[in-house]
Design an enzyme around this catalytic site. Structure first.
Site, short mmCIF file in Angstrom:
data_model
loop_
_atom_site.label_atom_id
_atom_site.label_comp_id
_atom_site.label_asym_id
_atom_site.label_seq_id
_atom_site.Cartn_x
_atom_site.Cartn_y
_atom_site.Cartn_z
N THR A 136 0.85 -1.20 0.00
CA THR A 136 0.00 0.00 0.00
C THR A 136 0.88 1.24 0.00
OG1 THR A 136 -0.08 0.36 2.40
CG2 THR A 136 -1.72 -1.16 1.46
N ASP A 137 0.34 2.32 -0.50
CA ASP A 137 0.95 3.61 -0.23
C ASP A 137 0.61 3.91 1.23
OD1 ASP A 137 2.33 5.97 -0.64
OD2 ASP A 137 1.21 6.53 -2.43
N ASP A 138 1.13 4.97 1.77
CA ASP A 138 0.94 5.30 3.19
C ASP A 138 -0.55 5.45 3.52
OD1 ASP A 138 0.93 6.35 5.75
OD2 ASP A 138 2.45 7.87 5.32
N LEU A 139 -1.05 4.60 4.39
CA LEU A 139 -2.47 4.62 4.74
C LEU A 139 -2.87 5.84 5.57
CD1 LEU A 139 -3.30 0.87 5.46
CD2 LEU A 139 -3.69 2.19 3.37
#
Length: 169
Positions: A136-139
């Site tokens: 994931t990209d930064d949640l």
């Protein structure tokens, strides 16, 4: 040692006014795919692994660090443009791909890409046959934190098919 580089950026952007332009190669899909091929080949001579980003392609969307980004482009645009650099990376056995937080209306109008099973599992795993690590990209970025609460973002991301969660929160 450093052994993972969250690069190269595989997003296709040719417009200097696009948010992602300054982070991208700044060329069309074919040239960006060739760039991905070159970077991955060069990296194989080092002990540093690559992570392509931001699947399925950022386009001309706004900054997902600060808020929700909705992508209105057609599915054909993704297939014939944005997917090309990712397909080249997969062909070159890139070990990891990072998923964006853009809402890709033509694939899943309900969830940001990172939280979308249709995108992570349906497109990246099943359509493009990527068998590596999906990240994931930064949640904690605005596109997710303003969309879902902190407690459900990680659960949705895992259920979508991501293997590794990034959060700076």
């Amino acid at each position: 040692g450093i052994n993972v580089n969250l690069a190269p950026v595989a997003d296709v952007s040719t417009n200097p006014n696009d948010y992602i332009y300054s982070r991208s190669f700044g060329r069309n899909a074919t040239e960006t795919a060739e760039y991905i091929k070159t970077v991955i080949s060069a990296s194989k001579t080092t002990k540093v692994s690559n992570v392509l980003k931001h699947f399925p392609g950022y386009g001309n969307n706004v900054d997902t660090h600060t808020g929700v980004a909705i992508d209105e482009r057609s599915y054909d645009n993704f297939l014939n443009n944005d997917y090309l650099p990712f397909e080249e990376g997969i062909k070159r056995k890139v070990p990891s791909i990072l998923v964006s937080h853009n809402i890709i209306k033509c694939i899943d109008s309900e969830y940001p890409a990172t939280l979308s099973k249709k995108i992570v599992t349906g497109e990246l795993r099943n359509k493009l046959n990527f068998s590596g690590i999906i990240i994931t990209d930064d949640l904690s970025m605005g596109a997710v934190s303003s969309y879902v609460d902190d407690n459900s973002a990680a659960v949705l991301a895992i259920n979508a098919g991501n293997d590794l969660i990034i959060t700076s929160d």
